[in-house]
Design an enzyme around this catalytic site. Structure first.
Site, PDB file in Angstrom:
ATOM      1  N   LYS A 123      -2.516   6.320  -4.060  1.00 58.89           N
ATOM      2  CA  LYS A 123      -3.612   7.265  -3.775  1.00 58.89           C
ATOM      3  C   LYS A 123      -3.354   8.630  -4.413  1.00 58.89           C
ATOM      4  O   LYS A 123      -2.207   9.059  -4.530  1.00 58.89           O
ATOM      5  CB  LYS A 123      -3.759   7.418  -2.250  1.00 58.89           C
ATOM      6  CG  LYS A 123      -3.739   6.084  -1.526  1.00 58.89           C
ATOM      7  CD  LYS A 123      -3.991   6.161  -0.054  1.00 58.89           C
ATOM      8  CE  LYS A 123      -3.758   4.803   0.590  1.00 58.89           C
ATOM      9  NZ  LYS A 123      -2.368   4.558   0.982  1.00 58.89           N
ATOM     10  N   ASP A 145       0.850  -1.197   0.000  1.00 63.98           N
ATOM     11  CA  ASP A 145       0.000   0.000   0.000  1.00 63.98           C
ATOM     12  C   ASP A 145       0.883   1.244   0.000  1.00 63.98           C
ATOM     13  O   ASP A 145       1.735   1.411   0.876  1.00 63.98           O
ATOM     14  CB  ASP A 145      -0.904  -0.001   1.233  1.00 63.98           C
ATOM     15  CG  ASP A 145      -1.842   1.187   1.200  1.00 63.98           C
ATOM     16  OD1 ASP A 145      -2.880   1.092   0.525  1.00 63.98           O
ATOM     17  OD2 ASP A 145      -1.525   2.229   1.825  1.00 63.98           O
ATOM     18  N   HIS A 151      -7.324   9.944  -1.799  1.00 62.20           N
ATOM     19  CA  HIS A 151      -6.749   9.775  -0.459  1.00 62.20           C
ATOM     20  C   HIS A 151      -7.646  10.345   0.649  1.00 62.20           C
ATOM     21  O   HIS A 151      -7.807   9.746   1.704  1.00 62.20           O
ATOM     22  CB  HIS A 151      -5.362  10.425  -0.409  1.00 62.20           C
ATOM     23  CG  HIS A 151      -4.463   9.858   0.631  1.00 62.20           C
ATOM     24  ND1 HIS A 151      -3.100   9.782   0.492  1.00 62.20           N
ATOM     25  CD2 HIS A 151      -4.724   9.336   1.852  1.00 62.20           C
ATOM     26  CE1 HIS A 151      -2.569   9.231   1.568  1.00 62.20           C
ATOM     27  NE2 HIS A 151      -3.533   8.961   2.405  1.00 62.20           N
ATOM     28  N   TYR A 166       3.422   9.978   1.115  1.00 61.91           N
ATOM     29  CA  TYR A 166       4.333   9.311   2.056  1.00 61.91           C
ATOM     30  C   TYR A 166       5.798   9.605   1.704  1.00 61.91           C
ATOM     31  O   TYR A 166       6.700   9.295   2.478  1.00 61.91           O
ATOM     32  CB  TYR A 166       4.109   7.790   2.087  1.00 61.91           C
ATOM     33  CG  TYR A 166       2.696   7.355   2.412  1.00 61.91           C
ATOM     34  CD1 TYR A 166       1.792   8.214   3.054  1.00 61.91           C
ATOM     35  CD2 TYR A 166       2.240   6.080   2.079  1.00 61.91           C
ATOM     36  CE1 TYR A 166       0.489   7.810   3.342  1.00 61.91           C
ATOM     37  CE2 TYR A 166       0.939   5.673   2.366  1.00 61.91           C
ATOM     38  CZ  TYR A 166       0.080   6.544   2.985  1.00 61.91           C
ATOM     39  OH  TYR A 166      -1.213   6.138   3.263  1.00 61.91           O
TER      40      TYR A 166
END
Ligand code: A2P
Length: 316
Positions: free
Chosen positions: A77, A43, A110, A48
């Site tokens: 996302k 994922d 997201h 990130y």
């Protein structure tokens, strides 16, 4: 390995590796180790800040014939600054480039929150774009295009409540197939999970272990300590396993996907072995009883003075 089945026959491995908070310099070996150990679901998200490094790990695993692309399930996302209809495909293409992939298995909006282009994280009201200006239904049209172009095999959302999902279902051409939200024994999301199941929307549990490595700014001082819960500790002792494994197994028993994050080889392996734990209906009920309806990732960072978002609106 448990799997979630999609309408077109595709199967998503229920247990995946989370990569939120996995730092550059450590996420490469985490992903490589995970794939070598047998994980087939990773994922990801551009926010990130680690997709390029994940891409290197995936490319190496394919190059070294450890796996094929088809063996893997990769989720990513759409970040909040790319909600405009015409920004979706370019954002997805950047993620594909970073991950060194031709397609994603699953692409999610997201958050149901829009911010101005180029802003990672908003600090003032001026950084936001309201949902009147860019409704999620407009963003969804871009997601549908991604699916039609074959850049994402499946599309869905993250951090959507029932009302936000109902709005999307009422306007979409391609239905969302996933909602990824916080879920753990202290925040079991009963109503949302039932709604998703009733509407053929799969469910992924993020922060299943309580995300203790969140930045302090995202934490409340009086948060309950999930991994120290006495009921979970007792179950772990009984099954001769860790509390983390009990929690992951509980998620799997609810027929959801679950994406524990780890950058530690031992814990990556430990989490995978949760697949082997079988919990009785009495044990599952004892976990049901410890729900505190306590949201850890509370979304307060989307609420600023004079801004267009409220917590009530966000989670409704
Ligand atoms: P680490 O990455 O050093 O293993 P969440 O998935 O809820 O976001 O939680 C991630 C946090 O839980 C990280 O701090 C991670 O640390 C830790 N963690 C991951 N697996 C385990 C485990 N099996 N036991 C205890 N802590 C774990």
């Amino acid at each position: 390995m448990r799997k979630l089945r999609f309408k077109n026959g595709h199967a998503m491995p229920a247990l995946g590796l989370g990569t939120w908070k996995s730092e550059q310099g450590e996420v490469y070996s985490a992903v490589k180790t995970a794939i070598e150990l047998g994980y087939r679901h990773i994922d990801c998200a551009p926010i990130y800040g680690n997709e390029q490094e994940i891409g290197v790990a995936i490319a190496e695993c394919i190059h070294e014939n450890i796996i094929t692309r088809e063996d893997l399930w990769i989720t990513s996302k759409l970040w909040n600054d790319s909600h405009a209809r015409t920004d979706v495909i370019p954002a997805l293409q950047k993620t594909l480039e970073d991950l060194q992939l031709d397609y994603l298995d699953l692409y999610l909006i997201h958050w149901p929150v829009a911010i101005k282009k180029g802003i990672d994280f908003p600090t003032t009201a001026n950084d936001f774009v309201s949902l009147n200006e860019i409704p999620t239904t407009e963003t969804w049209e871009g997601m549908e295009e991604a699916a039609k172009l074959g850049l994402a095999k499946h599309i869905g959302v993250s951090n959507f409540g029932i009302k936000a999902l109902q709005n999307l279902l009422a306007h979409c051409t391609i239905r969302p197939e996933m909602n990824q939200v916080e879920c753990h024994p202290y925040f079991q999301q009963g109503a949302l999970l039932s709604f998703c199941k009733a509407n053929d929307i799969h469910f992924t549990a993020y922060s299943p272990l309580g995300s203790g490595d969140r930045p302090d700014a995202f934490k409340a001082s009086d948060e309950p300590a999930l991994l120290e819960d006495p009921v979970l500790i007792k179950l772990a002792e009984k099954h001769n396993c860790s509390v983390a494994q009990i929690i992951i197994s509980w998620n799997l028993h609810r027929s959801t996907s679950v994406i524990p994050k780890s950058v530690n080889a031992g814990r990556i392996q430990e989490n995978l072995e949760s697949e082997d734990i079988s919990l009785s209906s009495e044990e599952l009920q004892s976990i049901a009883n410890i729900d505190k309806d306590y949201r850890l990732v509370n979304g307060k960072f989307w609420v600023v003075e004079g801004g267009p978002y409220t917590l009530e609106g966000l989670w409704s």
